[in-house]
Design an enzyme around this catalytic site. Structure first.
Site, mmCIF file in Angstrom:
data_model
loop_
_atom_site.group_PDB
_atom_site.id
_atom_site.type_symbol
_atom_site.label_atom_id
_atom_site.label_comp_id
_atom_site.label_asym_id
_atom_site.label_seq_id
_atom_site.Cartn_x
_atom_site.Cartn_y
_atom_site.Cartn_z
ATOM 1 N N ASN A 92 73.058 3.807 -48.145
ATOM 2 C CA ASN A 92 72.894 3.279 -46.877
ATOM 3 C C ASN A 92 71.884 4.419 -46.725
ATOM 4 O O ASN A 92 72.465 5.434 -45.870
ATOM 5 C CB ASN A 92 73.581 2.643 -46.257
ATOM 6 C CG ASN A 92 73.191 2.100 -45.068
ATOM 7 O OD1 ASN A 92 72.349 0.722 -44.624
ATOM 8 N ND2 ASN A 92 73.650 2.357 -43.740
ATOM 9 N N TYR B 55 72.488 6.290 -36.345
ATOM 10 C CA TYR B 55 73.136 6.619 -35.274
ATOM 11 C C TYR B 55 73.166 7.968 -34.898
ATOM 12 O O TYR B 55 73.292 9.229 -35.352
ATOM 13 C CB TYR B 55 74.971 6.792 -36.313
ATOM 14 C CG TYR B 55 74.697 5.270 -37.355
ATOM 15 C CD1 TYR B 55 73.883 4.722 -37.394
ATOM 16 C CD2 TYR B 55 74.961 5.767 -38.654
ATOM 17 C CE1 TYR B 55 74.213 3.394 -37.822
ATOM 18 C CE2 TYR B 55 74.463 5.045 -39.568
ATOM 19 C CZ TYR B 55 74.250 3.471 -39.463
ATOM 20 O OH TYR B 55 74.545 3.045 -40.258
ATOM 21 N N ARG B 56 73.682 8.385 -33.351
ATOM 22 C CA ARG B 56 73.443 9.528 -32.346
ATOM 23 C C ARG B 56 74.936 9.905 -32.682
ATOM 24 O O ARG B 56 76.008 9.730 -33.454
ATOM 25 C CB ARG B 56 73.602 9.524 -30.902
ATOM 26 C CG ARG B 56 74.559 8.454 -30.675
ATOM 27 C CD ARG B 56 74.858 8.206 -29.122
ATOM 28 N NE ARG B 56 76.733 7.689 -28.677
ATOM 29 C CZ ARG B 56 76.514 6.769 -28.107
ATOM 30 N NH1 ARG B 56 75.230 5.926 -27.431
ATOM 31 N NH2 ARG B 56 77.442 6.458 -27.401
ATOM 32 N N TRP C 297 78.374 5.301 -35.758
ATOM 33 C CA TRP C 297 78.262 4.113 -36.162
ATOM 34 C C TRP C 297 78.873 3.338 -35.552
ATOM 35 O O TRP C 297 80.096 3.081 -36.027
ATOM 36 C CB TRP C 297 78.331 4.144 -37.894
ATOM 37 C CG TRP C 297 79.552 5.004 -38.656
ATOM 38 C CD1 TRP C 297 80.706 4.384 -38.014
ATOM 39 C CD2 TRP C 297 79.633 5.914 -39.654
ATOM 40 N NE1 TRP C 297 81.852 4.932 -39.389
ATOM 41 C CE2 TRP C 297 81.182 6.366 -39.696
ATOM 42 C CE3 TRP C 297 78.385 6.347 -40.139
ATOM 43 C CZ2 TRP C 297 81.622 7.155 -41.168
ATOM 44 C CZ3 TRP C 297 78.732 7.403 -41.147
ATOM 45 C CH2 TRP C 297 80.414 7.759 -41.027
ATOM 46 N N GLU D 40 66.918 1.700 -47.536
ATOM 47 C CA GLU D 40 66.101 2.021 -46.331
ATOM 48 C C GLU D 40 64.805 3.237 -47.663
ATOM 49 O O GLU D 40 64.462 2.950 -46.999
ATOM 50 C CB GLU D 40 67.264 2.791 -45.791
ATOM 51 C CG GLU D 40 67.471 2.254 -44.449
ATOM 52 C CD GLU D 40 68.967 1.779 -44.495
ATOM 53 O OE1 GLU D 40 69.447 1.877 -45.814
ATOM 54 O OE2 GLU D 40 69.088 0.427 -44.167
ATOM 55 N N ASP E 199 72.801 5.194 -22.424
ATOM 56 C CA ASP E 199 72.161 4.819 -22.976
ATOM 57 C C ASP E 199 70.943 4.328 -23.522
ATOM 58 O O ASP E 199 70.073 3.682 -22.122
ATOM 59 C CB ASP E 199 73.367 4.207 -23.687
ATOM 60 C CG ASP E 199 73.698 4.295 -24.854
ATOM 61 O OD1 ASP E 199 72.470 3.634 -26.628
ATOM 62 O OD2 ASP E 199 75.245 3.877 -25.864
HETATM 63 C C1 LIG Z 1 66.960 5.703 -30.942
HETATM 64 C C2 LIG Z 1 68.076 5.042 -31.848
HETATM 65 C C3 LIG Z 1 69.676 4.969 -31.286
HETATM 66 C C4 LIG Z 1 70.663 4.470 -31.821
HETATM 67 N N1 LIG Z 1 71.508 4.920 -31.999
HETATM 68 C C5 LIG Z 1 72.791 4.377 -32.616
HETATM 69 C C6 LIG Z 1 73.975 4.659 -32.707
HETATM 70 O O1 LIG Z 1 74.524 5.909 -32.064
HETATM 71 N N2 LIG Z 1 75.385 3.986 -33.586
HETATM 72 C C7 LIG Z 1 74.678 3.043 -33.769
HETATM 73 O O2 LIG Z 1 75.306 2.354 -34.327
HETATM 74 N N3 LIG Z 1 73.259 2.373 -34.392
HETATM 75 C C8 LIG Z 1 71.562 2.694 -33.306
HETATM 76 N N4 LIG Z 1 71.040 2.923 -33.380
HETATM 77 C C9 LIG Z 1 70.342 1.424 -34.136
HETATM 78 C C10 LIG Z 1 71.011 0.655 -35.555
HETATM 79 O O3 LIG Z 1 70.449 2.591 -35.834
HETATM 80 C C11 LIG Z 1 70.236 0.252 -36.217
HETATM 81 O O4 LIG Z 1 71.162 -1.029 -35.730
HETATM 82 C C12 LIG Z 1 69.882 -0.129 -37.591
HETATM 83 O O5 LIG Z 1 69.860 -1.037 -37.982
HETATM 84 C C13 LIG Z 1 71.318 0.715 -38.751
HETATM 85 O O6 LIG Z 1 71.370 0.164 -39.581
HETATM 86 P P1 LIG Z 1 72.668 -0.153 -40.393
HETATM 87 O O7 LIG Z 1 72.154 -1.505 -40.698
HETATM 88 O O8 LIG Z 1 71.889 0.360 -42.292
HETATM 89 O O9 LIG Z 1 73.857 0.356 -40.331
HETATM 90 C C14 LIG Z 1 70.174 3.067 -32.873
HETATM 91 C C15 LIG Z 1 68.329 2.747 -32.438
HETATM 92 C C16 LIG Z 1 67.359 4.012 -32.883
HETATM 93 C C17 LIG Z 1 66.046 3.719 -32.454
HETATM 94 MN MN LIG Z 2 70.825 -0.579 -44.264
#
Ligand SMILES: Cc1cc2nc3c(=O)[nH]c(=O)nc-3n(C[C@H](O)[C@H](O)[C@H](O)COP(=O)(O)O)c2cc1C
Ligand SMILES: [Mn+2]
Length: 489
Positions: free
Chosen positions: A178, A182-183, A196, A242, A291
């Protein structure tokens, strides 16, 4: 179609007149963020910015900072190297509709699609640009995260945050990969937070490792083809890789290279790789952080990322974004995502004509969807369906309008909402998981969502009068006035 490097993407932006170089020193402590915020809020999302002399504590960084690189419809299309996002949507639609060919032309089309999908599968390589420079933590104490131009974005942020981190993890049971964006808050040169959230796949993978009491390898990549970062933000179903999706988007399989200190593979042409691990059970306060809700998220406990190596390209550029009060760069990333996946929504709900998440709703707070309505309560069926689909579960307000309403025109949607609803009859309030970042619910992660049926009412929907007709001029009069106006102007 693919970019060989993040720099070649920046070159493409520059050639298209979409990049501003800033050659004077600008500090990573708030100043790049403030500059970028003004750019993101200028008409159409402004330009991408390349800070060639980013400074950290007054010292010039070895690496430039690129920001707002995807912050407009045009740059988002350039990031995916396509003329128009709708081209990808059309391709996905074709694949979804793929069936055994009945004539030669259809067969040829299918074949071409097959080739694209074949290209999507990642390949392993040994030599990688991202390994041009290798710093192992164990024997290279001089180089650390403090050498990267990581931004402090807002005054009350808990520290510096890596904002475009592509976080690579693996399910220890299935081996499925995956990548999520995530920041990461920097605690010191070798430790960061790993943000996450509860509902994300990285968190689920983590839970598997914690249950087994095993240390979890995590690789974080920055830069490379922007298709990687876009794919990391896409709310793909858990288990859908991804990197396969990114390979499909850029029509070229991704070269993967094994990390130096952990058992994970990453795209070979990224700018930086942060290798490390998360230790089961270890949590540490993360935040506050300005945020994309437009508010600071409070301090909360999150897992800790321990660095084992930093590798990078010799010509690496540090990619960043900031989030905050909309409109911001992330709106365009989300917007591209909704447009690309519209065919998937339409496959599940054939009545859906169009859909958008307007910037004011910062992703999950507001959804406008137009439908071709045929039977009573169909708008409610669509709302409930959307609330049941992956990250659409977070949608706080869903407004359903008729097919002739342009969902991208907020003013038109609000007109329909105000004109066509009787609140008691045309709304529904449900319980559903809430986005972890939403500060409005009394308790985190759970809350209520509201749906508005702003479509015309059909017999059977408790509307006891004939539905009136929307005003519309005749085509003839419109054409005549077009011609008349051309004479005076
Ligand atoms: C600029 C930006 C920052 C993000 N920061 C976070 C974060 O800190 N934590 C988080 O859980 N999702 C964050 N997201 C959203 C996730 O990237 C998004 O939900 C993604 O689909 C997660 O992938 P996953 O389903 O494989 O976990 C962010 C998205 C963007 C565009
Ligand atoms: Mn995913």
């Amino acid at each position: 179609m693919a970019y060989r490097s993040f720099r070649s993407f920046l070159d493409a932006l520059e050639q298209a007149g979409e990049l501003k170089r800033i050659a004077i020193p600008v500090d990573t402590d708030l100043l790049i963020a403030e500059w970028a915020d003004r750019e993101m809020k200028s008409p159409g999302g402004g330009k991408a910015l390349l800070f060639e002399q980013a400074t950290v504590d007054g010292k010039k960084s070895e690496f430039p900072v690129a920001i707002n690189t995807m912050g407009s419809r045009r740059r988002m299309a350039l990031a995916l190297r396509i003329a128009d996002i709708e081209d990808v949507a059309r391709e996905i639609q074709l694949i979804l509709k793929a069936k055994p060919p009945t004539d030669l032309r259809e067969g040829w089309t299918l074949l071409k699609q097959g080739i694209h999908l074949l290209h999507a599968r990642p390949k392993s390589v040994r030599d990688a640009p991202c390994h041009e420079v290798v710093h192992r933590v164990e024997n290279d104490i001089d180089f650390s995260l403090e050498d990267l131009p990581i931004l402090k974005c807002w005054p009350k942020d808990g520290g510096r945050f890596i904002t475009l981190a592509n976080v690579h993890t693996r399910d220890p049971e299935t081996g499925a990969r995956n990548v999520g964006l995530y920041r990461m808050q920097v605690y010191d040169g070798r430790t960061t937070a790993m943000h996450w959230q509860l509902h994300k796949v990285g968190a689920r993978h983590g839970k598997r490792y914690y249950e087994r009491g095993e240390r979890m390898p995590v690789a974080v990549t920055l830069g490379g083809d922007p298709a990687y970062t876009f794919a990391a933000t896409a709310p793909l179903p858990d288990g859908l890789d991804e990197l396969l999706f990114a390979g499909f988007l850029r029509r070229k399989s991704i070269d993967l290279v094994r990390c130096k200190t952990i058992d994970l593979e990453v795209p070979a042409d990224v700018d930086f790789v942060l290798e490390g691990y998360v230790q089961p059970g270890e949590l540490r306060p993360e935040g506050p952080f300005g945020d994309h809700t437009g508010f600071y998220t409070a301090i909360e406990d999150y897992p800790v990322f321990h660095l084992t190596a930093i590798t990078h390209r010799r010509d690496a550029v540090y990619p960043a974004t900031i989030v905050g009060i909309p409109p911001m760069e992330d709106y365009y990333i989300g917007d591209a995502c909704v447009r690309i996946f519209l065919p998937v929504f339409k496959m599940n709900f054939p009545e859906i004509v169009n859909m958008t998440l307007p910037p004011e709703g910062v992703f999950h707070n507001l959804v406008f969807v137009s439908i071709r309505k045929q039977y009573p309560y169909q708008a409610f069926k669509v709302m409930h369906g959307l609330w049941g689909m992956g990250q659409m579960m977070f949608s706080k307000y869903i407004v359903v309008v008729d097919e002739d309403c342009d969902v991208h025109n907020t003013s038109e949607v609000l007109f329909r909402l105000c004109a066509n609803t009787d609140p008691a009859r045309d709304t529904t309030v449900i319980r559903n998981p809430s986005d972890s970042l939403d500060h409005a619910p009394s308790e985190q992660n759970i809350g209520s969502h509201m749906g508005f049926d702003a479509t015309h009412k059909l017999p059977g929907e408790n509307y006891l009068r004939p539905w009136p007709e929307l005003l519309k001029m005749t085509d003839e009069a419109r054409a005549l006035v077009d011609a008349l106006r051309a004479k005076v102007t």
